[in-house]
Design a protein around this motif. Structure first.
Motif, PDB file in Angstrom:
ATOM      1  N   GLY A 151      -0.453   2.899  12.227  1.00  0.00           N
ATOM      2  CA  GLY A 151      -0.205   3.775  11.097  1.00  0.00           C
ATOM      3  C   GLY A 151      -1.359   3.625  10.122  1.00  0.00           C
ATOM      4  N   ALA A 152      -1.260   4.275   8.977  1.00  0.00           N
ATOM      5  CA  ALA A 152      -2.373   4.226   8.018  1.00  0.00           C
ATOM      6  C   ALA A 152      -1.848   4.110   6.596  1.00  0.00           C
ATOM      7  CB  ALA A 152      -3.254   5.467   8.152  1.00  0.00           C
ATOM      8  N   ILE A 153      -2.503   3.242   5.831  1.00  0.00           N
ATOM      9  CA  ILE A 153      -2.297   3.179   4.381  1.00  0.00           C
ATOM     10  C   ILE A 153      -3.316   4.127   3.768  1.00  0.00           C
ATOM     11  CG2 ILE A 153      -2.247   1.694   2.356  1.00  0.00           C
ATOM     12  CD1 ILE A 153      -1.847  -0.693   4.227  1.00  0.00           C
ATOM     13  N   THR A 154      -2.872   5.259   3.276  1.00  0.00           N
ATOM     14  CA  THR A 154      -3.791   6.265   2.743  1.00  0.00           C
ATOM     15  C   THR A 154      -3.814   6.206   1.220  1.00  0.00           C
ATOM     16  OG1 THR A 154      -2.051   7.943   2.759  1.00  0.00           O
ATOM     17  CG2 THR A 154      -3.417   7.768   4.723  1.00  0.00           C
ATOM     18  N   GLU A 155      -5.000   6.326   0.661  1.00  0.00           N
ATOM     19  CA  GLU A 155      -5.176   6.297  -0.786  1.00  0.00           C
ATOM     20  C   GLU A 155      -6.237   7.316  -1.185  1.00  0.00           C
ATOM     21  OE1 GLU A 155      -3.548   4.500  -2.995  1.00  0.00           O
ATOM     22  OE2 GLU A 155      -2.462   3.106  -1.691  1.00  0.00           O
ATOM     23  N   ALA A 156      -6.013   7.983  -2.301  1.00  0.00           N
ATOM     24  CA  ALA A 156      -7.004   8.879  -2.899  1.00  0.00           C
ATOM     25  C   ALA A 156      -7.557   8.209  -4.155  1.00  0.00           C
ATOM     26  CB  ALA A 156      -6.375  10.227  -3.230  1.00  0.00           C
ATOM     27  N   TRP A 157      -8.888   8.239  -4.314  1.00  0.00           N
ATOM     28  CA  TRP A 157      -9.546   7.515  -5.381  1.00  0.00           C
ATOM     29  C   TRP A 157     -10.494   8.437  -6.159  1.00  0.00           C
ATOM     30  CZ3 TRP A 157      -8.772   1.982  -5.076  1.00  0.00           C
ATOM     31  CH2 TRP A 157      -8.221   1.544  -3.869  1.00  0.00           C
ATOM     32  N   SER A 158     -10.784   8.023  -7.361  1.00  0.00           N
ATOM     33  CA  SER A 158     -11.832   8.624  -8.168  1.00  0.00           C
ATOM     34  C   SER A 158     -12.502   7.487  -8.929  1.00  0.00           C
ATOM     35  CB  SER A 158     -11.265   9.664  -9.138  1.00  0.00           C
ATOM     36  OG  SER A 158     -12.286  10.225  -9.934  1.00  0.00           O
ATOM     37  N   VAL A 159     -13.782   7.249  -8.638  1.00  0.00           N
ATOM     38  CA  VAL A 159     -14.476   6.107  -9.229  1.00  0.00           C
ATOM     39  C   VAL A 159     -15.720   6.589  -9.966  1.00  0.00           C
ATOM     40  CG1 VAL A 159     -13.651   4.302  -7.697  1.00  0.00           C
ATOM     41  CG2 VAL A 159     -15.585   5.697  -7.005  1.00  0.00           C
ATOM     42  N   ALA A 160     -15.926   6.046 -11.137  1.00  0.00           N
ATOM     43  CA  ALA A 160     -17.094   6.383 -11.937  1.00  0.00           C
ATOM     44  C   ALA A 160     -18.288   5.537 -11.513  1.00  0.00           C
ATOM     45  CB  ALA A 160     -16.778   6.166 -13.420  1.00  0.00           C
ATOM     46  N   SER A 161     -19.388   5.719 -12.189  1.00  0.00           N
ATOM     47  CA  SER A 161     -20.589   4.921 -11.899  1.00  0.00           C
ATOM     48  C   SER A 161     -20.316   3.442 -12.157  1.00  0.00           C
ATOM     49  CB  SER A 161     -21.744   5.398 -12.784  1.00  0.00           C
ATOM     50  OG  SER A 161     -21.944   6.786 -12.653  1.00  0.00           O
ATOM     51  N   PHE A 162     -20.720   2.604 -11.220  1.00  0.00           N
ATOM     52  CA  PHE A 162     -20.613   1.144 -11.338  1.00  0.00           C
ATOM     53  C   PHE A 162     -19.188   0.723 -11.745  1.00  0.00           C
ATOM     54  CE2 PHE A 162     -24.971   2.396 -12.477  1.00  0.00           C
ATOM     55  CZ  PHE A 162     -25.658   1.764 -11.448  1.00  0.00           C
ATOM     56  N   GLN A 163     -18.215   1.274 -11.075  1.00  0.00           N
ATOM     57  CA  GLN A 163     -16.812   0.956 -11.368  1.00  0.00           C
ATOM     58  C   GLN A 163     -16.131   0.364 -10.146  1.00  0.00           C
ATOM     59  OE1 GLN A 163     -14.158   4.278 -12.030  1.00  0.00           O
ATOM     60  NE2 GLN A 163     -12.810   3.084 -13.353  1.00  0.00           N
ATOM     61  N   GLN A 164     -15.212  -0.566 -10.381  1.00  0.00           N
ATOM     62  CA  GLN A 164     -14.349  -1.119  -9.338  1.00  0.00           C
ATOM     63  C   GLN A 164     -12.899  -0.811  -9.671  1.00  0.00           C
ATOM     64  OE1 GLN A 164     -14.832  -5.127  -7.366  1.00  0.00           O
ATOM     65  NE2 GLN A 164     -13.001  -5.595  -8.570  1.00  0.00           N
ATOM     66  N   VAL A 165     -12.168  -0.320  -8.669  1.00  0.00           N
ATOM     67  CA  VAL A 165     -10.754   0.004  -8.843  1.00  0.00           C
ATOM     68  C   VAL A 165      -9.957  -0.853  -7.868  1.00  0.00           C
ATOM     69  CG1 VAL A 165      -8.987   1.802  -8.770  1.00  0.00           C
ATOM     70  CG2 VAL A 165     -11.317   2.364  -9.519  1.00  0.00           C
ATOM     71  N   VAL A 166      -8.925  -1.502  -8.375  1.00  0.00           N
ATOM     72  CA  VAL A 166      -8.052  -2.350  -7.546  1.00  0.00           C
ATOM     73  C   VAL A 166      -6.634  -1.811  -7.629  1.00  0.00           C
ATOM     74  CG1 VAL A 166      -7.180  -4.672  -7.130  1.00  0.00           C
ATOM     75  CG2 VAL A 166      -9.510  -4.354  -8.009  1.00  0.00           C
ATOM     76  N   ARG A 167      -6.023  -1.612  -6.466  1.00  0.00           N
ATOM     77  CA  ARG A 167      -4.629  -1.183  -6.415  1.00  0.00           C
ATOM     78  C   ARG A 167      -3.809  -2.270  -5.736  1.00  0.00           C
ATOM     79  NH1 ARG A 167      -5.498   5.236  -4.924  1.00  0.00           N
ATOM     80  NH2 ARG A 167      -6.383   5.789  -6.974  1.00  0.00           N
ATOM     81  N   HIS A 168      -2.704  -2.610  -6.360  1.00  0.00           N
ATOM     82  CA  HIS A 168      -1.870  -3.700  -5.892  1.00  0.00           C
ATOM     83  C   HIS A 168      -0.704  -3.144  -5.059  1.00  0.00           C
ATOM     84  CE1 HIS A 168      -4.115  -6.314  -8.561  1.00  0.00           C
ATOM     85  NE2 HIS A 168      -3.853  -5.502  -9.568  1.00  0.00           N
ATOM     86  N   ARG A 169      -0.636  -3.587  -3.830  1.00  0.00           N
ATOM     87  CA  ARG A 169       0.447  -3.209  -2.928  1.00  0.00           C
ATOM     88  C   ARG A 169       1.128  -4.489  -2.444  1.00  0.00           C
ATOM     89  NH1 ARG A 169      -0.603   0.645  -5.337  1.00  0.00           N
ATOM     90  NH2 ARG A 169      -1.401   2.656  -4.586  1.00  0.00           N
ATOM     91  N   HIS A 170       2.284  -4.344  -1.799  1.00  0.00           N
ATOM     92  CA  HIS A 170       3.047  -5.505  -1.338  1.00  0.00           C
ATOM     93  C   HIS A 170       3.605  -5.245   0.061  1.00  0.00           C
ATOM     94  CE1 HIS A 170       3.072  -5.757  -5.744  1.00  0.00           C
ATOM     95  NE2 HIS A 170       3.063  -7.074  -5.565  1.00  0.00           N
ATOM     96  N   VAL A 171       3.331  -6.178   0.958  1.00  0.00           N
ATOM     97  CA  VAL A 171       3.845  -6.107   2.325  1.00  0.00           C
ATOM     98  C   VAL A 171       5.196  -6.810   2.372  1.00  0.00           C
ATOM     99  CG1 VAL A 171       3.470  -6.739   4.738  1.00  0.00           C
ATOM    100  CG2 VAL A 171       1.527  -6.058   3.305  1.00  0.00           C
ATOM    101  N   LEU A 172       6.199  -6.127   2.886  1.00  0.00           N
ATOM    102  CA  LEU A 172       7.533  -6.712   3.041  1.00  0.00           C
ATOM    103  C   LEU A 172       7.650  -7.266   4.455  1.00  0.00           C
ATOM    104  CD1 LEU A 172       9.715  -3.948   1.321  1.00  0.00           C
ATOM    105  CD2 LEU A 172       8.655  -5.969   0.298  1.00  0.00           C
ATOM    106  N   ALA A 173       7.791  -8.586   4.562  1.00  0.00           N
ATOM    107  CA  ALA A 173       7.897  -9.240   5.875  1.00  0.00           C
ATOM    108  C   ALA A 173       9.337  -9.146   6.358  1.00  0.00           C
ATOM    109  CB  ALA A 173       7.438 -10.694   5.782  1.00  0.00           C
ATOM    110  N   ARG A 174       9.682  -8.028   6.950  1.00  0.00           N
ATOM    111  CA  ARG A 174      11.066  -7.800   7.381  1.00  0.00           C
ATOM    112  C   ARG A 174      11.341  -8.277   8.795  1.00  0.00           C
ATOM    113  NH1 ARG A 174      12.452  -1.762   4.936  1.00  0.00           N
ATOM    114  NH2 ARG A 174      12.417  -2.389   2.720  1.00  0.00           N
TER     115      ARG A 174
END
Length: 410
Positions: free
Chosen positions: A108-131
């Motif tokens: 499967g795929a974890i899909t994300e859409a981003w928009s980043v400015a010059s010299f920018q870092q973006v971090v998105r926090h996700r959580h894996v559920l160990a079921r």
């Protein structure tokens, strides 16, 4: 020259010649659009880094593992439209979103859409559920950069391999009858090997005793030489073997009962933990795949501090269906199992096909103990007792999804 670039130049020339500002403006806009699109095509992926960071490479069923997705743009050119597709095992569960379907089986795929400015870092926090237990793989990741109109200008694929091993939970054993786990180190019933950790007093010095064995304080107090005396001891060895085939018939059908298989896995890990805590050198075996070409899974008996972790990893990797007849695994044990070792067999089906092999192992000096699970557990234990083998009925309480204990009825 691209057609759009040529059209832009023509519009500028016509607009200038005819004195039409509208045509001139449209031509300039066309050239600007073509230039920007070319700029993103040539430089969009340069100095653009994508990564996923797992909070841990190991987890237990029921845990929640942090997953950070990081996109870093290290150039002057801003990127208004970036899309990432992080390919992962299709049975991975995220708390924040569902996996997108892909054209690759099992992924499967974890899909994300981003928009980043010059010299920018973006971090998105996700959580894996160990079921559920298993090995969950990450990578590769596809990164796409689009132009102002949302059209893909350029793309690439990064390997980014990562693995999350989810181990089965282990719980306490709750005996309800005469059945008990094998004890650990204990005084031997026979044998001449002495354990220096089991001091038993002193005895008169005998010719041949090494000097380091002399008890000097007792010698000075008694007035004649005496030597230390130790009790003989025997380190117990045990092997827990799991019969993962839970449906009658040929093993190659790869059919299985998930509830019974997972109950066996939970019980096996719990038994290994109890034996190690009791001082027993314990190993693990199963006729199941573990992600390698080996048909049989085997962990040699040991009692080191990392033995439980090795056993838990092996249980996490076991396939829910058999890789070979269980008799094949049992038949290979005499070469690796020391005489007098305890053999704990966990099964969820009728053990009749391999009862003769278990009897031969017992005749060879092993202490064989059968623990039966599933709807046929009582009947299976009775069949084993009829041929003289020790057998008990096991049950995971309340179930393998959220276990509290493994009940063992002797």
């Amino acid at each position: 020259m691209p057609l759009s670039l040529g059209a832009g130049l023509v519009l500028i020339v016509l607009g200038a010649a005819a004195g039409a500002p509208g045509l001139l403006l449209i031509g300039v806009l066309v050239l600007l659009t073509v230039g920007l699109t070319g700029l993103w095509s040539r430089r969009g992926l340069r100095s653009l880094a994508y990564a996923h960071r797992l909070g841990s490479e190991r987890a237990v069923v029921g845990d929640e593992v942090p997953l950070d997705l990081v996109l870093r743009n290290e150039k002057l050119l801003p990127l208004p439209f970036v899309r990432t597709e992080d390919l992962v095992s299709d049975d991975l569960v995220l708390r924040e979103q569902s996996l997108a379907r892909t054209d690759q089986p099992g992924l499967g795929a974890i899909t994300e859409a981003w928009s980043v400015a010059s010299f920018q870092q973006v971090v998105r926090h996700r959580h894996v559920l160990a079921r559920q237990r298993g090995v969950f793989r990450f990578g590769p990741a596809r990164v796409r950069v689009a132009d102002l109109f949302g059209r893909t200008a350029t793309s690439r694929e990064d390997p980014l391999p990562a693995t999350l091993v989810v181990r089965p939970p282990t719980v306490a054993l709750r005996p309800t009858g005469a059945h008990r786990p094998a004890p650990g180190e204990r005084p031997a019933r026979r044998g001449l090997i002495e354990d220096p950790a089991l001091f038993a007093g002193v005895r008169p010095f005998q010719p041949g005793d090494p000097l380091r064995r002399i008890h000097w304080r007792a010698t000075a107090r008694l007035g004649h030489p005496v030597s230390r005396r130790f009790d003989p001891a025997q380190t117990r060895t045990a092997l827990v073997v799991v019969d993962v085939q839970t449906v009658e018939g040929p093993h190659w059908r790869m059919a299985y009962d998930e509830d019974v298989v997972e109950s066996l896995i939970v019980a096996a890990g719990s038994l290994v933990r109890a034996l190690l805590a009791d001082g027993v050198a314990c190993g693990l075996g199963a006729a199941a795949w573990t992600g390698t070409i080996e048909r049989l899974a085997y962990l040699a008996p040991g009692s080191g501090p990392d033995q439980m972790a090795r056993a838990a990893d092996l249980l996490a990797r076991l396939s829910p269906f058999a890789s070979a007849p269980f008799e094949l695994l049992l038949g290979s044990l005499p070469a690796s199992l020391p005489r007098g070792a305890s053999l704990h067999v966990l099964t969820g089906r009728d053990p009749s096909p391999y009862l003769a092999v278990l009897r031969r192992l017992r005749s060879g000096g092993a202490e064989v103990d059968l623990l039966c699970f599933g709807g046929q557990a009582t009947a299976a234990a009775s069949r084993a007792r009829l041929v003289g083998l020790a057998a008990a009925v096991g049950r995971v309480l309340p179930d393998w999804h959220a276990p509290n204990a493994v009940e063992v009825a002797g």
